[in-house]
Design a protein around this motif. Structure first.
Motif, mmCIF file in Angstrom:
data_model
loop_
_atom_site.group_PDB
_atom_site.id
_atom_site.type_symbol
_atom_site.label_atom_id
_atom_site.label_comp_id
_atom_site.label_asym_id
_atom_site.label_seq_id
_atom_site.Cartn_x
_atom_site.Cartn_y
_atom_site.Cartn_z
ATOM 1 N N ARG A 1 -5.361 8.790 -1.275
ATOM 2 C CA ARG A 1 -4.791 8.853 -2.620
ATOM 3 C C ARG A 1 -5.461 7.869 -3.577
ATOM 4 O O ARG A 1 -5.586 8.125 -4.766
ATOM 5 C CB ARG A 1 -3.286 8.555 -2.553
ATOM 6 C CG ARG A 1 -2.463 9.680 -1.928
ATOM 7 C CD ARG A 1 -1.011 9.297 -1.834
ATOM 8 N NE ARG A 1 -0.153 10.466 -1.601
ATOM 9 C CZ ARG A 1 1.147 10.382 -1.357
ATOM 10 N NH1 ARG A 1 1.754 9.209 -1.317
ATOM 11 N NH2 ARG A 1 1.851 11.486 -1.162
ATOM 12 N N ASP A 2 -5.881 6.728 -3.033
ATOM 13 C CA ASP A 2 -6.490 5.698 -3.884
ATOM 14 C C ASP A 2 -7.202 4.706 -2.978
ATOM 15 O O ASP A 2 -7.014 4.710 -1.757
ATOM 16 C CB ASP A 2 -5.416 4.995 -4.723
ATOM 17 C CG ASP A 2 -5.992 4.265 -5.929
ATOM 18 O OD1 ASP A 2 -7.225 4.326 -6.138
ATOM 19 O OD2 ASP A 2 -5.218 3.620 -6.663
ATOM 20 N N ILE A 3 -8.010 3.847 -3.574
ATOM 21 C CA ILE A 3 -8.612 2.719 -2.861
ATOM 22 C C ILE A 3 -8.347 1.462 -3.687
ATOM 23 O O ILE A 3 -8.688 1.413 -4.874
ATOM 24 C CB ILE A 3 -10.130 2.910 -2.648
ATOM 25 C CG1 ILE A 3 -10.389 4.142 -1.768
ATOM 26 C CG2 ILE A 3 -10.737 1.664 -1.996
ATOM 27 C CD1 ILE A 3 -11.862 4.476 -1.566
ATOM 28 N N GLU A 4 -7.699 0.488 -3.080
ATOM 29 C CA GLU A 4 -7.362 -0.754 -3.770
ATOM 30 C C GLU A 4 -8.094 -1.923 -3.119
ATOM 31 O O GLU A 4 -8.490 -1.849 -1.953
ATOM 32 C CB GLU A 4 -5.842 -0.995 -3.724
ATOM 33 C CG GLU A 4 -5.042 0.061 -4.469
ATOM 34 C CD GLU A 4 -3.537 -0.198 -4.426
ATOM 35 O OE1 GLU A 4 -3.120 -1.172 -3.744
ATOM 36 O OE2 GLU A 4 -2.791 0.572 -5.054
ATOM 37 N N ILE A 5 -8.242 -3.001 -3.885
ATOM 38 C CA ILE A 5 -8.931 -4.195 -3.393
ATOM 39 C C ILE A 5 -7.915 -5.288 -3.093
ATOM 40 O O ILE A 5 -7.095 -5.646 -3.937
ATOM 41 C CB ILE A 5 -9.953 -4.729 -4.417
ATOM 42 C CG1 ILE A 5 -11.022 -3.671 -4.705
ATOM 43 C CG2 ILE A 5 -10.599 -6.020 -3.916
ATOM 44 C CD1 ILE A 5 -11.861 -3.295 -3.511
ATOM 45 N N GLN A 6 -7.971 -5.806 -1.867
ATOM 46 C CA GLN A 6 -7.159 -6.962 -1.498
ATOM 47 C C GLN A 6 -8.047 -8.195 -1.470
ATOM 48 O O GLN A 6 -9.184 -8.136 -1.005
ATOM 49 C CB GLN A 6 -6.505 -6.753 -0.128
ATOM 50 C CG GLN A 6 -5.427 -5.686 -0.109
ATOM 51 C CD GLN A 6 -4.767 -5.546 1.252
ATOM 52 O OE1 GLN A 6 -5.203 -6.128 2.239
ATOM 53 N NE2 GLN A 6 -3.701 -4.765 1.298
ATOM 54 N N VAL A 7 -7.503 -9.323 -1.980
ATOM 55 C CA VAL A 7 -8.260 -10.578 -2.010
ATOM 56 C C VAL A 7 -7.697 -11.504 -0.940
ATOM 57 O O VAL A 7 -6.513 -11.849 -0.964
ATOM 58 C CB VAL A 7 -8.171 -11.260 -3.387
ATOM 59 C CG1 VAL A 7 -9.066 -12.500 -3.427
ATOM 60 C CG2 VAL A 7 -8.551 -10.287 -4.493
ATOM 61 N N GLY A 8 -8.536 -11.893 0.009
ATOM 62 C CA GLY A 8 -8.093 -12.743 1.104
ATOM 63 C C GLY A 8 -8.194 -14.222 0.778
ATOM 64 O O GLY A 8 -8.704 -14.609 -0.275
ATOM 65 N N ARG A 9 -7.757 -15.063 1.720
ATOM 66 C CA ARG A 9 -7.732 -16.514 1.486
ATOM 67 C C ARG A 9 -9.129 -17.110 1.382
ATOM 68 O O ARG A 9 -9.305 -18.193 0.817
ATOM 69 C CB ARG A 9 -6.945 -17.206 2.591
ATOM 70 C CG ARG A 9 -7.501 -17.030 3.980
ATOM 71 C CD ARG A 9 -6.623 -17.695 5.039
ATOM 72 N NE ARG A 9 -7.037 -17.334 6.371
ATOM 73 C CZ ARG A 9 -8.024 -17.918 7.048
ATOM 74 N NH1 ARG A 9 -8.703 -18.904 6.490
ATOM 75 N NH2 ARG A 9 -8.329 -17.535 8.264
ATOM 76 N N GLN B 1 -12.772 -13.279 -12.153
ATOM 77 C CA GLN B 1 -13.995 -14.063 -12.028
ATOM 78 C C GLN B 1 -15.046 -13.252 -11.253
ATOM 79 O O GLN B 1 -14.722 -12.330 -10.510
ATOM 80 C CB GLN B 1 -13.710 -15.372 -11.292
ATOM 81 C CG GLN B 1 -12.773 -16.315 -12.032
ATOM 82 C CD GLN B 1 -13.386 -16.851 -13.314
ATOM 83 O OE1 GLN B 1 -14.514 -17.344 -13.310
ATOM 84 N NE2 GLN B 1 -12.661 -16.743 -14.411
ATOM 85 N N LEU B 2 -16.311 -13.625 -11.428
ATOM 86 C CA LEU B 2 -17.401 -12.916 -10.769
ATOM 87 C C LEU B 2 -17.307 -13.028 -9.249
ATOM 88 O O LEU B 2 -16.930 -14.074 -8.719
ATOM 89 C CB LEU B 2 -18.747 -13.472 -11.226
ATOM 90 C CG LEU B 2 -19.280 -12.965 -12.575
ATOM 91 C CD1 LEU B 2 -20.552 -13.711 -12.920
ATOM 92 C CD2 LEU B 2 -19.527 -11.456 -12.537
ATOM 93 N N ALA B 3 -17.660 -11.943 -8.585
ATOM 94 C CA ALA B 3 -17.741 -11.945 -7.126
ATOM 95 C C ALA B 3 -19.208 -12.126 -6.728
ATOM 96 O O ALA B 3 -20.111 -11.868 -7.517
ATOM 97 C CB ALA B 3 -17.187 -10.652 -6.567
ATOM 98 N N ARG C 1 -17.246 -11.677 -2.288
ATOM 99 C CA ARG C 1 -16.206 -12.704 -2.326
ATOM 100 C C ARG C 1 -15.979 -13.189 -3.755
ATOM 101 O O ARG C 1 -16.918 -13.327 -4.534
ATOM 102 C CB ARG C 1 -16.581 -13.912 -1.449
ATOM 103 C CG ARG C 1 -16.679 -13.576 0.020
ATOM 104 C CD ARG C 1 -16.957 -14.791 0.885
ATOM 105 N NE ARG C 1 -17.203 -14.388 2.256
ATOM 106 C CZ ARG C 1 -16.240 -14.173 3.155
ATOM 107 N NH1 ARG C 1 -14.982 -14.364 2.818
ATOM 108 N NH2 ARG C 1 -16.536 -13.790 4.383
ATOM 109 N N CYS C 2 -14.726 -13.478 -4.058
ATOM 110 C CA CYS C 2 -14.370 -14.079 -5.340
ATOM 111 C C CYS C 2 -14.898 -15.509 -5.360
ATOM 112 O O CYS C 2 -14.732 -16.257 -4.390
ATOM 113 C CB CYS C 2 -12.846 -14.065 -5.510
ATOM 114 S SG CYS C 2 -12.255 -15.025 -6.926
ATOM 115 N N SER C 3 -15.519 -15.898 -6.451
ATOM 116 C CA SER C 3 -16.137 -17.227 -6.544
ATOM 117 C C SER C 3 -15.165 -18.305 -7.012
ATOM 118 O O SER C 3 -15.503 -19.486 -7.029
ATOM 119 C CB SER C 3 -17.331 -17.169 -7.505
ATOM 120 O OG SER C 3 -16.900 -16.724 -8.790
#
Length: 277
Positions: free
Chosen positions: A15-23, A103-105, A115-117
């Motif tokens: 149905r969709d693709i979502e982005i999860q941000v890890g630690r 922020q830029l990855a 990765r999130c910077s």
């Protein structure tokens, strides 16, 4: 001789693709599936790992896919049912910016993961605090995902060391907290302050440093946190069971002043590392 039954598979729609941000800042794509029953469980999400995985399997939003539970545990997309692909299916690309903080990855050399910077990204902060308070680390009973989300949202928590600044009056401002529940969580935090070296190090969330490696460090450094923080790559690699990748991650972690400050703040706020006999 051991035999295994073939994993049960079922077809469903992405149905969709979502982005999860890890630690650690990893941007992980997750397929949101039309719920389907597989091996005794209703599956509605499947991790896609990275862009290479999406491209290799050519997974698009709107596709019909075959799903199985790897090892009868983790849901995964086996393949796209290409002959049933809709004209309306949409290719997906992981964004170049973090969906949580914008922020830029970046992609480190030799890695497939973006990765999130931004180390202060709220999703990274939540993940680090959840990991630090988890059962294998400080084991703070009552400090779960929902409460952490509220505390981060209200700016009561921006670092793992801020856990030890929480008080009853702060907690009572949160929905669902009364005198007794606030007292119970404060007591759990107090009880967590005396902790083994290995559990504390594991809780810091250093990349590639899990429960086993943390115990190796405990034995080698005899619970001396200062010695661990000032260790060199060569010294770490000399420990049986510690390879160059782990050694580099540890040294890189301590090269960031914010991490040293966080540990010192934990100690100032009452954390006691039990000494290994």
């Amino acid at each position: 001789i051991a035999g295994k039954f073939k994993a049960q598979q079922a077809s469903t729609i992405v149905r969709d693709i979502e982005i999860q941000v890890g630690r650690t800042g990893a941007l992980t794509p997750v397929a949101k599936l039309k719920p389907v029953f597989v091996s005794g469980v209703t599956v509605s999400n499947a991790t896609l790992h990275n862009q290479d995985e999406i491209d290799r399997k050519d997974i698009r939003i709107g596709d019909m896919v075959l799903v199985e539970r790897a090892g009868d545990v983790i849901p995964k997309i086996v393949k796209v049912v290409s002959e049933k692909r809709s004209d309306r299916s949409t290719p997906f690309k992981i964004p170049k910016t973090c969906p949580a903080c914008k922020q830029l990855a970046y992609k480190a050399e030799g890695e497939a993961v973006l990765r999130c910077s931004n180390i202060s990204c709220p999703e990274q902060v939540k993940g680090r605090i959840e990991h630090f308070s988890s059962k294998l680390a400080l084991d703070i009973d009552g400090l779960g995902e929902k409460i952490i989300n509220l505390l981060v949202k209200r700016n009561y928590l921006s670092s793992i060391s801020d856990i030890f600044l929480l008080d009853k009056s702060t907690l009572k401002t949160l929905e669902g907290f009364g005198d007794k529940s606030a007292e119970n969580l404060i007591e759990a935090i107090e009880n967590s302050k005396t902790i083994s070296f290995s559990k504390f190090v594991y809780g810091l969330g250093i990349r590639n440093v899990g429960e086993h490696i943390s115990k190796l460090f405990e034995l080698y450094f005899l619970s001396n946190l200062d010695a661990f923080m000032s260790s060199s790559i060569e010294e770490l690699e000399s420990i049986d069971g510690v390879g160059p990748l782990v050694a580099k991650e540890v040294v890189d972690f301590w090269s960031q002043e914010v991490n040293i400050k966080t540990v010192k703040d934990c100690l100032k706020r009452g954390v006691i590392i039990e000494k290994k006999e």
